[in-house]
Design a protein around this motif. Structure first.
Motif, PDB file in Angstrom:
ATOM      1  N   MET A  74      73.172   1.487 -21.156  1.00  0.00           N
ATOM      2  CA  MET A  74      73.622   2.855 -21.022  1.00  0.00           C
ATOM      3  C   MET A  74      72.773   3.581 -19.990  1.00  0.00           C
ATOM      4  SD  MET A  74      74.257   4.804 -24.532  1.00  0.00           S
ATOM      5  CE  MET A  74      75.714   4.549 -25.444  1.00  0.00           C
ATOM      6  N   SER A  75      73.433   4.235 -19.079  1.00  0.00           N
ATOM      7  CA  SER A  75      72.671   5.013 -18.115  1.00  0.00           C
ATOM      8  C   SER A  75      72.715   6.473 -18.522  1.00  0.00           C
ATOM      9  CB  SER A  75      73.250   4.830 -16.717  1.00  0.00           C
ATOM     10  OG  SER A  75      74.541   5.383 -16.643  1.00  0.00           O
ATOM     11  N   GLY A  76      71.810   7.226 -18.008  1.00  0.00           N
ATOM     12  CA  GLY A  76      71.739   8.638 -18.336  1.00  0.00           C
ATOM     13  C   GLY A  76      72.368   9.472 -17.238  1.00  0.00           C
ATOM     14  N   HIS A  77      71.897  10.683 -17.131  1.00  0.00           N
ATOM     15  CA  HIS A  77      72.376  11.608 -16.111  1.00  0.00           C
ATOM     16  C   HIS A  77      71.172  12.300 -15.485  1.00  0.00           C
ATOM     17  CE1 HIS A  77      71.645  15.143 -18.720  1.00  0.00           C
ATOM     18  NE2 HIS A  77      71.949  14.293 -19.690  1.00  0.00           N
ATOM     19  N   THR A 116      65.768  11.000 -14.788  1.00  0.00           N
ATOM     20  CA  THR A 116      67.019  10.780 -15.504  1.00  0.00           C
ATOM     21  C   THR A 116      66.850  11.185 -16.959  1.00  0.00           C
ATOM     22  OG1 THR A 116      67.581   8.955 -14.043  1.00  0.00           O
ATOM     23  CG2 THR A 116      68.715   9.024 -16.155  1.00  0.00           C
ATOM     24  N   ALA A 158      68.215  10.905 -20.824  1.00  0.00           N
ATOM     25  CA  ALA A 158      68.890   9.905 -21.645  1.00  0.00           C
ATOM     26  C   ALA A 158      70.278  10.407 -22.043  1.00  0.00           C
ATOM     27  CB  ALA A 158      68.063   9.611 -22.892  1.00  0.00           C
ATOM     28  N   PRO A 159      71.200   9.489 -22.267  1.00  0.00           N
ATOM     29  CA  PRO A 159      72.525   9.900 -22.743  1.00  0.00           C
ATOM     30  C   PRO A 159      72.391  10.743 -24.017  1.00  0.00           C
ATOM     31  CG  PRO A 159      72.534   7.575 -22.198  1.00  0.00           C
ATOM     32  CD  PRO A 159      71.091   8.033 -22.145  1.00  0.00           C
ATOM     33  N   CYS A 178      65.425  15.481 -19.256  1.00  0.00           N
ATOM     34  CA  CYS A 178      64.436  14.420 -19.446  1.00  0.00           C
ATOM     35  C   CYS A 178      63.327  14.907 -20.377  1.00  0.00           C
ATOM     36  CB  CYS A 178      63.863  13.987 -18.096  1.00  0.00           C
ATOM     37  SG  CYS A 178      62.811  15.222 -17.292  1.00  0.00           S
TER      38      CYS A 178
END
Length: 68
Positions: free
Chosen positions: A1-4, A13, A15-16, A21
């Motif tokens: 899973m990548s974040g934003h 970044t 976390a989802p 951050c």
């Protein structure tokens, strides 16, 4: 899973499912953190409520603005 991208512009970044951050979040004053949590929960209970969404957005903007 990548974040934003962290909305503070720090370049990190988030976390989802997280507003920002971790390093930025700990800089947000506690009363603003509490407002984000409270308004998020209220909006999740009533997602069709424009008032609840507006309150969350205001808390979100205050939290982000507190560390810029």
């Amino acid at each position: 899973m990548s974040g934003h991208a962290c909305p503070t512009g720090c370049g990190r970044t988030a976390a989802p499912g997280q507003l920002m951050c971790r390093p930025c979040w700990v800089e947000v004053p506690k009363h603003l953190q509490d407002a984000v949590y409270q308004t998020w929960r209220a909006w999740r209970r009533a997602p069709a409520s424009a008032k609840a969404l507006r309150a969350y957005r205001e808390a979100h903007d205050a939290a982000v603005g507190s560390i810029r």
